[in-house]
Scaffold this motif. Structure first.
Motif, PDB file in Angstrom:
ATOM      1  N   LEU B   9       1.161  -1.000   0.156  1.00 44.40           N
ATOM      2  CA  LEU B   9       0.245   0.117   0.302  1.00 44.40           C
ATOM      3  C   LEU B   9       1.072   0.861   0.287  1.00 44.40           C
ATOM      4  O   LEU B   9       1.698   1.302   1.257  1.00 44.40           O
ATOM      5  N   ALA B  10       0.507   2.123  -1.143  1.00 46.24           N
ATOM      6  CA  ALA B  10       1.256   2.816  -0.867  1.00 46.24           C
ATOM      7  C   ALA B  10       0.947   4.386  -1.233  1.00 46.24           C
ATOM      8  O   ALA B  10      -0.392   4.175  -2.508  1.00 46.24           O
ATOM      9  N   LYS B  11       1.057   5.304  -0.869  1.00 46.56           N
ATOM     10  CA  LYS B  11       0.259   6.619  -1.380  1.00 46.56           C
ATOM     11  C   LYS B  11       1.692   8.223  -1.649  1.00 46.56           C
ATOM     12  O   LYS B  11       2.528   7.826  -1.367  1.00 46.56           O
ATOM     13  N   ASN B  40       5.060   8.801  -0.500  1.00 46.73           N
ATOM     14  CA  ASN B  40       5.134   9.254   0.621  1.00 46.73           C
ATOM     15  C   ASN B  40       6.710   7.685   1.778  1.00 46.73           C
ATOM     16  O   ASN B  40       6.540   6.466   0.804  1.00 46.73           O
ATOM     17  N   ASP B  43       6.330   4.844   2.947  1.00 45.91           N
ATOM     18  CA  ASP B  43       5.584   3.869   1.748  1.00 45.91           C
ATOM     19  C   ASP B  43       6.828   2.547   1.075  1.00 45.91           C
ATOM     20  O   ASP B  43       7.389   1.781   0.925  1.00 45.91           O
ATOM     21  N   LEU B  65      -0.980  -1.045  -4.405  1.00 46.65           N
ATOM     22  CA  LEU B  65      -2.333  -0.071  -5.072  1.00 46.65           C
ATOM     23  C   LEU B  65      -1.628   0.596  -4.412  1.00 46.65           C
ATOM     24  O   LEU B  65      -1.742   1.087  -3.087  1.00 46.65           O
ATOM     25  N   THR B 103     -11.165   5.994   3.630  1.00 45.51           N
ATOM     26  CA  THR B 103      -9.899   5.504   2.979  1.00 45.51           C
ATOM     27  C   THR B 103      -9.761   3.666   3.277  1.00 45.51           C
ATOM     28  O   THR B 103      -9.938   2.898   1.863  1.00 45.51           O
ATOM     29  N   ALA B 121       2.391  -1.999   4.049  1.00 47.98           N
ATOM     30  CA  ALA B 121       1.749  -0.871   4.242  1.00 47.98           C
ATOM     31  C   ALA B 121       3.395   0.250   4.869  1.00 47.98           C
ATOM     32  O   ALA B 121       3.431  -0.288   5.818  1.00 47.98           O
ATOM     33  N   ASP B 129       0.008  12.232   9.397  1.00 46.05           N
ATOM     34  CA  ASP B 129       0.992  11.541  10.205  1.00 46.05           C
ATOM     35  C   ASP B 129       0.203  10.450  11.552  1.00 46.05           C
ATOM     36  O   ASP B 129      -0.104  10.982  12.548  1.00 46.05           O
ATOM     37  N   THR B 130      -0.897  10.093  10.491  1.00 44.75           N
ATOM     38  CA  THR B 130      -2.669   9.248  11.507  1.00 44.75           C
ATOM     39  C   THR B 130      -1.903   8.257  12.306  1.00 44.75           C
ATOM     40  O   THR B 130      -2.682   7.803  13.231  1.00 44.75           O
ATOM     41  N   ALA B 131      -1.700   7.491  11.178  1.00 41.60           N
ATOM     42  CA  ALA B 131      -0.928   6.165  11.566  1.00 41.60           C
ATOM     43  C   ALA B 131      -1.900   4.384  11.899  1.00 41.60           C
ATOM     44  O   ALA B 131      -1.865   4.118  12.038  1.00 41.60           O
ATOM     45  N   GLN B 132      -3.365   5.409  10.268  1.00 39.82           N
ATOM     46  CA  GLN B 132      -4.216   4.206  11.231  1.00 39.82           C
ATOM     47  C   GLN B 132      -4.562   3.592  10.040  1.00 39.82           C
ATOM     48  O   GLN B 132      -5.144   2.618  10.198  1.00 39.82           O
TER      49      GLN B 132
HETATM   50  N1  LIG Z   1      -4.476   6.759  -0.425  1.00 42.34           N
HETATM   51  C1  LIG Z   1      -3.585   6.308   0.039  1.00 42.34           C
HETATM   52  N2  LIG Z   1      -3.437   4.513  -1.092  1.00 42.34           N
HETATM   53  C2  LIG Z   1      -2.745   3.750  -1.321  1.00 42.34           C
HETATM   54  N3  LIG Z   1      -2.435   3.161   0.631  1.00 42.34           N
HETATM   55  C3  LIG Z   1      -2.786   4.107   1.702  1.00 42.34           C
HETATM   56  C4  LIG Z   1      -3.321   5.535   1.158  1.00 42.34           C
HETATM   57  N4  LIG Z   1      -3.707   6.269   3.048  1.00 42.34           N
HETATM   58  C5  LIG Z   1      -2.901   5.735   3.263  1.00 42.34           C
HETATM   59  N5  LIG Z   1      -2.645   4.315   3.159  1.00 42.34           N
HETATM   60  C6  LIG Z   1      -0.990   3.425   3.271  1.00 42.34           C
HETATM   61  O1  LIG Z   1      -1.413   3.585   5.098  1.00 42.34           O
HETATM   62  C7  LIG Z   1       0.314   3.983   5.592  1.00 42.34           C
HETATM   63  C8  LIG Z   1      -0.661   4.518   6.403  1.00 42.34           C
HETATM   64  O2  LIG Z   1      -1.472   6.026   5.979  1.00 42.34           O
HETATM   65  P1  LIG Z   1      -2.033   7.127   7.740  1.00 42.34           P
HETATM   66  O3  LIG Z   1      -2.965   6.480   8.575  1.00 42.34           O
HETATM   67  O4  LIG Z   1      -2.037   7.898   6.188  1.00 42.34           O
HETATM   68  O5  LIG Z   1      -1.342   7.953   7.838  1.00 42.34           O
HETATM   69  C9  LIG Z   1       0.479   4.507   4.799  1.00 42.34           C
HETATM   70  O6  LIG Z   1       2.171   4.396   4.693  1.00 42.34           O
HETATM   71  C10 LIG Z   1      -0.085   3.968   3.011  1.00 42.34           C
HETATM   72  O7  LIG Z   1       0.720   2.531   3.111  1.00 42.34           O
END
Ligand SMILES: Nc1ncnc2c1ncn2[C@@H]1O[C@H](COP(=O)(O)O)[C@@H](O)[C@H]1O
Ligand SMILES: Cc1cc2nc3c(=O)[nH]c(=O)nc-3n(C[C@H](O)[C@H](O)[C@H](O)COP(=O)(O)OP(=O)(O)OC[C@H]3O[C@@H](n4cnc5c(N)ncnc54)[C@H](O)[C@@H]3O)c2cc1C
Lengths: 339, 287
Positions: B9-11, B40, B43, B65, B103, B121, B129-132
């Motif tokens: 999973l990459a953003k 990111n 990622d 993805l 998401t 991921a 910065d949520t790590a959720q």
């Molecule tokens: N729109 C996205 N598409 C693909 N992977 C995502 C996306 N948003 C978040 N992720 C994955 O979830 C991780 C944590 O994201 P976050 O919770 O937004 O900090 C990221 O490092 C990605 O690996």
């Protein structure tokens, strides 16, 4: 009235500071909302937990004791916490933004389909009027946090979903005993009610935990060094100043990245948040990610060769000069005047 | 051993680490256009872990993805240049405005369709910065998760992960399927491979193709086509997407401004510093 619930993190039978800080905050929120404060503790030997948490104003403590739960594991903890939330229906649920809280929080929120805001720096109670649907919401939790690398501050709300969940980093809220004689109700719950066998599919093979040797958070005086200190060698002036003042040494991320200081000393958004009586910033420019972790200090002194460094805008006292020349002068002056 | 089928999973995120003066508009909102869009960082660490597993077990299949607007196809190309087998861009106007939960819902549906046995991921995205998202996806898929990974290995059909605790290290073992989030303390990602760069330089999505009108290349080389999936491709429920599927709402955004204090200026000489110290001792700041 639905209550506020705090998940208490436990290591070696001791409730983590971040959880006690959250209990303090949650107690004050519960007074505003006129509801009660609940705490959840899950682990192996929990007999000393009640007397650790009740002084923080806890009304009701849910204890889940189980030999298998000595160390945090995602699935069993998720099922227990989500199960308790389903029964007690808190309106607000808080946990530390530690590695445990940031593993558990999103999992529980996904299970209950409730919103979660990570790393809040402030929590307040307030109202919200939804223009689009012409709907008024009272007494929501305002979850306030920096976003976009600290360049904006966002206020997040969860109008419809419960519990309103948030995580907060250690050191952001103040820990304060509410009433040392307070005794609440203890509710012992049977873990088996919430667990199934597949919850233990992940096996812990090995675990190394270090005692935290550096703890700058509780220090009243912090002498902090940045990239401008120039070298690890030059940091010795800061250690000397910290030692004569009875304080600790902190650092900016640039100083940590350059290897001048340990990560445990990093102050700021990705380090610890501190609020000492005195913060001496030596050779720190004062980027937002750094100041986010120290701008609540009672007094800030900045030592910087650049008289226009951004840190000077929030400093009470600005000493314009080179760290390696100013710091020894401070040490000498202090020694002279306290003899 | 079972063949590994990995989804990374990459953003694509705005580079919040290099925020310049023009990053904020006068009305206090973020000027996304002024920020370069990057892969990111964590990622990248996740991608490297997947590639290392493939180095060791060459029959491993890696799909990258990403959910985002059309230009997020860059993320998939970056993956292809480094050795992933294929990529999917999850893109639809209806996904816009999703919080982490919405998401996660969308990503979990796409993952179900790909049917991997390992999902990797990043720990967190630098814009929020949520790590959720990682843990929330794992919950939606009803599989275990391992967060804060530093290294991943595969033995006897089990995944073994070394992970960071707040004050230590833990090694854990899990059967497949499992979701892992990788932090910045893991190995940094390898550079693009020159041969793969040549091979996939022209990889593009259907939407990009319409702009570029170089259809013929794709017809000759079908591997250059990057799949695009929308809401209907993953059978998503509209109500659980975008703003309506997001329990959290942004009530207010404030630009961060320093409130300048009246500060006292002192020069680097013994007399002035001495005077300051006496004052601090007298008012009990130190002493
Ligand atoms: N729109 C996205 N598409 C693909 N992977 C995502 C996306 N948003 C978040 N992720 C994955 O979830 C991780 C944590 O994201 P976050 O919770 O937004 O900090 C990221 O490092 C990605 O690996
Ligand atoms: C997501 C994210 C999270 C971050 N988290 C943190 C965090 O938690 N904590 C943190 O600190 N940073 C953090 N940062 C980094 C932050 O943006 C800054 O890069 C960092 O704080 C700068 O450190 P500095 O002030 O020591 O270095 P610089 O910005 O390089 O400043 C050095 C200062 O020293 C002065 N100086 C130079 N020589 C001397 C001398 N001889 N005597 C006196 N002064 C001198 C200079 O005038 C300058 O003001 C984060 C960044 C990002 C993107």
């Amino acid at each position: 009235m639905n209550n506020i619930s705090v998940f208490c993190e436990i290591e070696n039978g001791i409730v983590a500071d971040v959880s006690l800080e959250l209990l303090t905050k949650a107690y004050h929120l519960s007074e505003k909302l006129n509801c009660k404060l609940e705490a959840i503790a899950i682990g192996n030997k929990l007999n000393s937990i009640p007397k650790q948490v009740f002084p923080y104003g806890v009304h009701k403590l849910f204890l889940v004791e189980d030999r298998r739960l000595e160390f945090y594991q995602t699935l069993p903890f998720t099922h227990i916490v989500a199960g308790i939330f389903k029964e007690s229906k808190p309106q607000i649920a808080l946990m530390g933004a530690s590695n445990v809280g940031r593993d558990l929080g999103p999992r529980v929120s996904s299970k209950l389909n409730s919103g979660l805001t990570a790393d809040c720096t402030e929590l307040e109670i307030g109202d919200f009027y939804d223009k689009k649907n012409d709907k008024q919401y009272n007494n929501l939790l305002y979850q306030i946090r920096p976003a976009f690398g600290g360049n904006i501050i966002a206020t997040i709300i969860n109008p419809e979903h419960r519990p309103q969940m948030a995580t907060v980093r250690e050191g952001v809220m103040k820990k304060e005993i509410i009433n040392k004689n307070n005794i609440g109700e203890v509710v012992n719950l049977d873990s088996n009610k919430y667990l199934n066998n597949t919850d233990f599919v992940i096996e812990i093979l090995e675990r190394h935990v270090e005692e935290r040797s550096i703890n700058i958070k509780n220090s009243q005086v912090i002498v902090s060094g940045g990239y401008g200190v120039g070298s690890k060698e030059n940091f010795k002036y800061l250690y000397e100043l910290a030692s004569v003042l009875g304080g600790e040494v902190g650092a900016s991320r640039a100083a940590v990245d350059a290897g001048f200081a340990d990560h445990a000393r990093q102050v700021g958004q990705t380090g610890v948040t501190v609020r000492p009586k005195l913060y001496i910033a030596c050779g720190i420019s004062g980027q937002i990610q750094h100041t986010a972790g120290m701008d609540q200090s009672a007094m800030i002194i900045s030592i910087n060769i650049d008289k226009d460094a951004p840190i000077n805008e929030i400093a009470d006292i600005v000493i314009t000069g080179d760290v390696s020349s100013v710091v020894p002068k401070i040490i000498a002056a202090y020694k002279k005047n306290t003899k | 051993m079972k063949k590994l089928k990995i989804v990374v999973l990459a953003k694509q995120v705005p580079d919040t680490r290099n925020v310049g003066k023009d990053a904020m508009k006068a009305d206090g909102t973020v000027n996304r256009g002024a920020l370069p869009a990057i892969f990111n960082p964590e990622d990248m660490n996740a991608l490297e872990q997947a590639l290392q597993l493939k180095d060791k077990y060459p029959d491993t299949e890696i799909t990258i993805l990403t959910m985002g607007p059309g230009r997020a196809a860059d993320i998939i190309r970056e993956g292809l240049y480094r050795g992933v087998d294929n990529g999917i861009l999850l893109t639809d106007r209806k996904f816009a405005g999703s919080d982490t939960l919405a998401t996660s819902y969308a990503l979990s549906l796409a993952i179900k369709k790909i049917e991997p046995n390992l999902i990797i991921a990043g720990r967190q995205a630098i814009d929020g910065d949520t790590a959720q998202v990682g843990p929330q996806v794992a919950e939606k898929l009803n599989i275990p998760q391992i967060t804060y990974a530093e290294s991943i290995s595969y033995q006897n059909n089990n995944i073994i992960v070394k992970r960071r605790l707040d004050n230590g290290i833990e090694t854990v073992q899990s059967p497949l399927p499992v979701l892992i989030t990788v932090g910045s303390s893991a190995t940094i990602c390898r550079a693009r491979n020159a041969k793969l760069l040549m091979k996939f330089k022209h990889a593009c999505t259907q939407s990009e193709l319409q702009e570029k009108s170089n259809d013929y290349i794709i017809q000759q080389r079908p591997y250059l086509k990057i799949s695009e999936w929308g809401v209907d491709d993953v059978d998503a429920d509209d109500k659980l997407l975008g703003l309506s599927g997001s329990p959290t709402k942004v009530k207010k955004i404030e630009n961060v401004v320093f409130t300048a204090k009246e500060s006292k200026i002192i020069n680097d000489n013994e007399a002035e510093i001495n005077e300051l110290i006496i004052e601090l001792i007298e008012n009990h700041t130190i002493g």
